[in-house]
Design a protein around this motif. Structure first.
Motif, PDB file in Angstrom:
ATOM      1  N   ALA A 309     -47.075 -13.645  19.417  1.00 41.46           N
ATOM      2  CA  ALA A 309     -47.197 -15.082  19.129  1.00 41.46           C
ATOM      3  C   ALA A 309     -47.893 -15.367  17.809  1.00 41.46           C
ATOM      4  CB  ALA A 309     -47.950 -15.780  20.267  1.00 41.46           C
ATOM      5  N   GLN A 310     -48.272 -14.312  17.046  1.00 46.02           N
ATOM      6  CA  GLN A 310     -48.948 -14.467  15.769  1.00 46.02           C
ATOM      7  C   GLN A 310     -50.221 -15.312  15.901  1.00 46.02           C
ATOM      8  OE1 GLN A 310     -45.158 -14.982  15.574  1.00 46.02           O
ATOM      9  NE2 GLN A 310     -45.583 -12.812  15.762  1.00 46.02           N
ATOM     10  N   VAL A 311     -51.071 -14.953  16.866  1.00 45.15           N
ATOM     11  CA  VAL A 311     -52.384 -15.576  17.034  1.00 45.15           C
ATOM     12  C   VAL A 311     -53.427 -14.461  17.068  1.00 45.15           C
ATOM     13  CG1 VAL A 311     -51.535 -17.614  18.236  1.00 45.15           C
ATOM     14  CG2 VAL A 311     -52.144 -15.594  19.561  1.00 45.15           C
ATOM     15  N   LEU A 312     -54.565 -14.730  16.443  1.00 49.23           N
ATOM     16  CA  LEU A 312     -55.631 -13.733  16.374  1.00 49.23           C
ATOM     17  C   LEU A 312     -56.774 -14.170  17.272  1.00 49.23           C
ATOM     18  CD1 LEU A 312     -56.904 -11.195  15.190  1.00 49.23           C
ATOM     19  CD2 LEU A 312     -57.698 -12.565  13.254  1.00 49.23           C
ATOM     20  N   TYR A 313     -56.813 -13.598  18.470  1.00 46.45           N
ATOM     21  CA  TYR A 313     -57.900 -13.830  19.403  1.00 46.45           C
ATOM     22  C   TYR A 313     -58.716 -12.545  19.460  1.00 46.45           C
ATOM     23  CZ  TYR A 313     -55.210 -17.894  20.993  1.00 46.45           C
ATOM     24  OH  TYR A 313     -54.520 -19.077  21.049  1.00 46.45           O
ATOM     25  N   ALA A 314     -59.972 -12.618  19.027  1.00 43.72           N
ATOM     26  CA  ALA A 314     -60.788 -11.415  18.925  1.00 43.72           C
ATOM     27  C   ALA A 314     -62.217 -11.699  19.358  1.00 43.72           C
ATOM     28  CB  ALA A 314     -60.769 -10.883  17.490  1.00 43.72           C
ATOM     29  N   GLY A 315     -62.946 -10.619  19.626  1.00 43.84           N
ATOM     30  CA  GLY A 315     -64.330 -10.739  20.046  1.00 43.84           C
ATOM     31  C   GLY A 315     -65.275 -10.844  18.873  1.00 43.84           C
ATOM     32  N   VAL A 316     -65.437  -9.738  18.114  1.00 43.64           N
ATOM     33  CA  VAL A 316     -66.431  -9.676  17.045  1.00 43.64           C
ATOM     34  C   VAL A 316     -65.789  -9.166  15.761  1.00 43.64           C
ATOM     35  CG1 VAL A 316     -68.613  -8.652  16.304  1.00 43.64           C
ATOM     36  CG2 VAL A 316     -68.288  -9.271  18.701  1.00 43.64           C
ATOM     37  N   ASP A 354     -53.128 -18.779  13.875  1.00 45.59           N
ATOM     38  CA  ASP A 354     -54.068 -19.335  14.847  1.00 45.59           C
ATOM     39  C   ASP A 354     -55.164 -18.313  15.123  1.00 45.59           C
ATOM     40  OD1 ASP A 354     -52.638 -21.648  15.019  1.00 45.59           O
ATOM     41  OD2 ASP A 354     -51.607 -21.135  16.877  1.00 45.59           O
ATOM     42  N   MET A 355     -56.421 -18.768  15.049  1.00 45.58           N
ATOM     43  CA  MET A 355     -57.560 -17.860  15.149  1.00 45.58           C
ATOM     44  C   MET A 355     -58.558 -18.333  16.203  1.00 45.58           C
ATOM     45  SD  MET A 355     -58.336 -17.253  11.099  1.00 45.58           S
ATOM     46  CE  MET A 355     -59.728 -16.188  11.468  1.00 45.58           C
ATOM     47  N   ARG A 356     -59.164 -17.351  16.836  1.00 45.02           N
ATOM     48  CA  ARG A 356     -60.271 -17.625  17.744  1.00 45.02           C
ATOM     49  C   ARG A 356     -61.131 -16.367  17.789  1.00 45.02           C
ATOM     50  NH1 ARG A 356     -58.003 -19.261  23.001  1.00 45.02           N
ATOM     51  NH2 ARG A 356     -58.263 -17.120  23.748  1.00 45.02           N
ATOM     52  N   ILE A 357     -62.179 -16.373  16.964  1.00 38.70           N
ATOM     53  CA  ILE A 357     -63.088 -15.239  16.881  1.00 38.70           C
ATOM     54  C   ILE A 357     -64.447 -15.690  17.415  1.00 38.70           C
ATOM     55  CG2 ILE A 357     -64.170 -13.542  15.368  1.00 38.70           C
ATOM     56  CD1 ILE A 357     -61.853 -13.929  13.441  1.00 38.70           C
ATOM     57  N   LYS A 358     -64.943 -14.972  18.408  1.00 33.66           N
ATOM     58  CA  LYS A 358     -66.187 -15.386  19.051  1.00 33.66           C
ATOM     59  C   LYS A 358     -67.377 -15.295  18.108  1.00 33.66           C
ATOM     60  CE  LYS A 358     -64.736 -14.025  23.709  1.00 33.66           C
ATOM     61  NZ  LYS A 358     -65.016 -13.122  24.867  1.00 33.66           N
ATOM     62  N   ARG A 359     -67.433 -14.242  17.302  1.00 35.25           N
ATOM     63  CA  ARG A 359     -68.618 -14.027  16.463  1.00 35.25           C
ATOM     64  C   ARG A 359     -68.253 -13.228  15.221  1.00 35.25           C
ATOM     65  NH1 ARG A 359     -74.617 -12.970  18.037  1.00 35.25           N
ATOM     66  NH2 ARG A 359     -75.440 -11.748  16.300  1.00 35.25           N
ATOM     67  N   ILE A 360     -68.801 -13.629  14.086  1.00 33.19           N
ATOM     68  CA  ILE A 360     -68.693 -12.869  12.843  1.00 33.19           C
ATOM     69  C   ILE A 360     -70.098 -12.458  12.415  1.00 33.19           C
ATOM     70  CG2 ILE A 360     -68.043 -12.916  10.407  1.00 33.19           C
ATOM     71  CD1 ILE A 360     -65.864 -14.870  11.047  1.00 33.19           C
ATOM     72  N   ASN A 361     -70.311 -11.162  12.237  1.00 35.91           N
ATOM     73  CA  ASN A 361     -71.595 -10.642  11.771  1.00 35.91           C
ATOM     74  C   ASN A 361     -71.511 -10.344  10.274  1.00 35.91           C
ATOM     75  OD1 ASN A 361     -72.839 -10.642  14.357  1.00 35.91           O
ATOM     76  ND2 ASN A 361     -71.804  -8.719  14.854  1.00 35.91           N
ATOM     77  N   ILE A 362     -72.492 -10.794   9.533  1.00 35.98           N
ATOM     78  CA  ILE A 362     -72.557 -10.563   8.087  1.00 35.98           C
ATOM     79  C   ILE A 362     -73.738  -9.646   7.799  1.00 35.98           C
ATOM     80  CG2 ILE A 362     -72.802 -11.639   5.819  1.00 35.98           C
ATOM     81  CD1 ILE A 362     -71.711 -14.229   7.123  1.00 35.98           C
ATOM     82  N   LYS A 363     -73.472  -8.541   7.107  1.00 37.22           N
ATOM     83  CA  LYS A 363     -74.512  -7.540   6.879  1.00 37.22           C
ATOM     84  C   LYS A 363     -74.692  -7.271   5.383  1.00 37.22           C
ATOM     85  CE  LYS A 363     -73.262  -5.244  11.227  1.00 37.22           C
ATOM     86  NZ  LYS A 363     -72.789  -3.985  11.865  1.00 37.22           N
ATOM     87  N   ASN A 364     -75.904  -7.544   4.887  1.00 37.62           N
ATOM     88  CA  ASN A 364     -76.323  -7.194   3.526  1.00 37.62           C
ATOM     89  C   ASN A 364     -75.379  -7.750   2.456  1.00 37.62           C
ATOM     90  OD1 ASN A 364     -78.012  -6.075   1.615  1.00 37.62           O
ATOM     91  ND2 ASN A 364     -77.093  -4.044   1.728  1.00 37.62           N
ATOM     92  N   ALA A 365     -75.223  -9.053   2.472  1.00 39.19           N
ATOM     93  CA  ALA A 365     -74.340  -9.720   1.506  1.00 39.19           C
ATOM     94  C   ALA A 365     -75.104 -10.116   0.244  1.00 39.19           C
ATOM     95  CB  ALA A 365     -73.716 -10.956   2.139  1.00 39.19           C
ATOM     96  N   ARG A 366     -74.370 -10.226  -0.833  1.00 38.27           N
ATOM     97  CA  ARG A 366     -74.886 -10.791  -2.095  1.00 38.27           C
ATOM     98  C   ARG A 366     -73.986 -11.955  -2.464  1.00 38.27           C
ATOM     99  NH1 ARG A 366     -74.196 -10.904  -7.582  1.00 38.27           N
ATOM    100  NH2 ARG A 366     -76.068 -10.703  -8.886  1.00 38.27           N
ATOM    101  N   ILE A 367     -74.582 -13.128  -2.637  1.00 37.20           N
ATOM    102  CA  ILE A 367     -73.807 -14.336  -2.904  1.00 37.20           C
ATOM    103  C   ILE A 367     -74.366 -15.024  -4.139  1.00 37.20           C
ATOM    104  CG2 ILE A 367     -73.010 -16.548  -1.976  1.00 37.20           C
ATOM    105  CD1 ILE A 367     -73.681 -15.385   0.836  1.00 37.20           C
TER     106      ILE A 367
END
Length: 621
Positions: A309-316, A354-367
């Motif tokens: 169905a071309q939908v991205l349902y993911a945990g982390v 279509d997206m449904r991601i429960k959580r995105i973790n960001i580690k040691n970023a430079r912005i």
């Protein structure tokens, strides 16, 4: 109705059945003749002939095959096919088009070498059960030409044939322990629009484990398309974005059905032009992005929904060591592009997948965010280092937004690599005006580091400032920001600057700086009365101001009253500056004119003396 993109993806996914068909034809044709031609080598020419006949008959003469060598050892159960090619007959294809029977996809396949190991010969012939230890396909190159025809859009009775239905006349069961496809080249040609589009994937590896097909395996929920696992690896992936402005690259993309994850190594998005040429290409102002990610992995993916169905349902999703650079040039004189509806949470809603991601973790970023000012033509920078945090409920799925309409982000970082900084965001995913809130706390640091930002963008030099703490809470949208700041500091002293035409460096405004430090700005907050001066924020957002630019401009709006430079005082100061500047200009103009008059009188006297001297010389002669 399905989108064109969805239909295209589904059609592309049919290509593994090309390989399955070849395998079944080889095995089926071989064991059809096993009992009759096992003695001597009489079976080989008959088998080769029958194999070619089967390809022609099964494809209605649309395809034929060629190869340099085909060897099947009945005793060992090993088979090898070298330099194999599956070639479509264009004349037959055109005939099928005229008869309205042509398929939407045309395949061109070449394989350097196909090896099948340890086929159970007797079991395959007598029991109709095909067991294979391993199939290795080296350097396959597949071209898919997609041309959709309206006569294939009509509703057809019944369901498409399953792999079991395709093979059941030859075998009642198929099991393959492992299949390896090495260094695949995949070329997809889309001929559905006036301009043909082409997409290529090279250096693609696919490893498939435990393929099992029988009358019941299609309903086995523990299997993924009749397998226990499919691992796909793409090496050195490179593609230009649809607008042609950026290059997207990944050193490696790894996809595993058994692990339910996708991993991208060394992913980057970089402009294809330098900054000046980039703006010439777009013809308008805007942000330029340069993005690098050491690693991104998406876990606990619902693969059935993703592929069907071309939908991205993911945990982390874990994002490691991202380097994000954002640049904008306010000095560019092109058309101003609107930023309304383009904030991060709004851009997410426009993603086709279509997206449904429960959580995105960001580690040691430079912005870093850099902005070139239209007056000074200098560039100011805000830098965040050692950035860690997480984002919850990242979605554009309508059902999920009904359950939870807010996306939240919690970030800890170092501001200008000098002070601890915590900021939280709360994005309303369904608000039409892009409503969001951001709040946080900035820790202790030497305020002189702010020169990198305020000197080029506000023409202010920080001579001294001991920042104790900054708390803020802002409600914002596409159109405005309102909130408050609590700014604790000591020993504030500044130097006001101005841009003088013809000079690169900003010039000091000594008189006005002394006026500001002694009569306008408060050196400490809280002051002598121990009362904290508030920093109310009430800022209209201009349509061309980007999300990141607005974040700091709203905070700057609250910083001014915190230091005693509220809107009333700012207006008075600006009026005074104009009056004094006019007075200074008047005095300067008077001096210039007086100097010109003196020079004119001097020249006149000199001319008179020269005339008298000339008369005397004439009389003497």
């Amino acid at each position: 109705m399905e989108s064109i993109e969805a239909k295209t993806i589904k059609k592309i996914r049919k290509w593994p059945f090309v390989f399955l068909g070849i395998i079944l034809l080889i095995a089926g044709a071989g064991y059809y003749f096993y009992n009759q031609y096992v003695a001597g080598n009489r079976w080989k020419p008959v088998l080769q002939k029958r194999l070619k006949e089967l390809v022609l008959s099964s494809s209605d003469s649309l395809y034929h095959i060629e190869y340099s060598d085909f060897d099947l050892n009945i005793t060992s159960g090993n088979a090898t096919l070298s330099d194999f090619r599956l070639i479509p007959d264009t004349a037959v294809y055109e005939k099928l088009v005229r008869l309205k029977k042509a398929p939407d996809n045309l395949f061109i396949l070449s394989v350097k070498k196909l090896s099948i190991k340890n086929i159970g010969a007797r079991k395959a012939y007598y029991d109709k059960i095909l067991d294979i230890d391993n199939i290795t396909i080296e350097n396959p190159s597949l071209t898919i030409i997609d041309k959709r025809y309206h006569f294939n859009d009509t509703v057809k009775v019944g369901k498409p044939k399953t792999p079991y239905q395709i093979m059941k006349k030859v075998f009642k069961q198929l099991r393959i322990d492992s299949i390896s496809l090495k260094d695949i080249s995949l070329n997809y040609i889309n001929k559905n629009k006036p301009v043909t589009k082409q997409t290529e994937l090279k250096h693609l590896d696919i490893d498939i484990s435990d393929v099992f097909i029988d009358s019941l395996s299609g309903s086995d929920s523990s299997r993924f398309y009749y397998t226990k696992g499919v691992n796909v690896t793409v090496h050195d992936y490179h593609i230009a974005t649809p607008d042609g402005l950026y290059d997207a690259r990944a050193q490696k993309i790894y996809f595993s059905t058994s692990e339910r994850k996708i991993v991208l190594d060394n992913l980057s998005l970089s402009p294809r032009y330098n900054r000046d040429d980039f703006y010439k290409q777009t013809g308008k102002t805007g942000d330029i992005f340069t993005l690098k990610f050491k690693k991104i992995d998406i876990n606990d993916i619902d693969l059935q929904d993703f592929l069907r169905a071309q939908v991205l349902y993911a945990g982390v999703m874990n994002i490691s060591k991202p380097d994000v650079q954002i640049y904008t040039n306010n000095a560019y004189k092109g058309k101003k592009g609107t930023k309304i509806g383009m904030d991060p949470q709004q851009a997410l809603q426009k993603v086709a997948l279509d997206m449904r991601i429960k959580r995105i973790n960001i580690k040691n970023a430079r912005i870093s965010y850099s902005e070139t000012d239209k007056i000074t033509n200098a560039t100011g920078e805000i830098l965040f280092t050692h950035t860690n945090g997480y984002i919850l409920n990242v979605t554009n799925d309508d059902d999920q937004k009904k359950r939870n309409p807010y996306m939240r982000a919690f970030i800890d970082t170092r501001f200008m690599d000098a002070a601890p900084f915590s900021v939280n965001f709360k994005f309303n995913l369904v608000a039409k005006d892009g409503a969001f809130n951001y709040s946080g706390e900035l820790g202790k640091f030497d305020g002189k580091v702010l020169d990198k930002l305020v000197k080029p963008l506000a023409m202010v030099h920080i001579q001294s400032a001991d920042i104790e703490k900054l708390d803020f809470n802002v409600n914002a949208s596409n159109y405005a920001g309102k909130g408050d700041i609590k700014f604790y500091y000591k020993n504030l002293k500044i130097q006001l600057l101005k841009k003088v035409e013809g000079k690169n460096e900003l010039q000091k405004l000594g008189f006005f700086s002394a006026l500001a430090n002694n009569l306008i700005l408060e050196q400490n907050n809280p002051g002598k009365d121990s009362v904290l001066r508030p920093g109310p924020i009430d800022l209209k957002r201009e349509p061309d101001v980007s999300f990141f630019s607005f974040l700091y401009k709203a905070l700057l709006d609250g910083l001014k009253p915190s230091v005693g430079y509220d809107k009333k005082t700012e207006s008075q100061v600006n009026t005074t500056i104009v009056k004094v500047s006019n007075l200074v200009n008047t005095i300067k103009e008077f001096k210039e004119k007086r100097k010109e008059r003196r020079a004119a009188r001097k020249m006149a006297r000199q001319a008179k003396r020269d005339s008298l001297n000339k008369i005397k010389e004439n009389k003497g002669n």
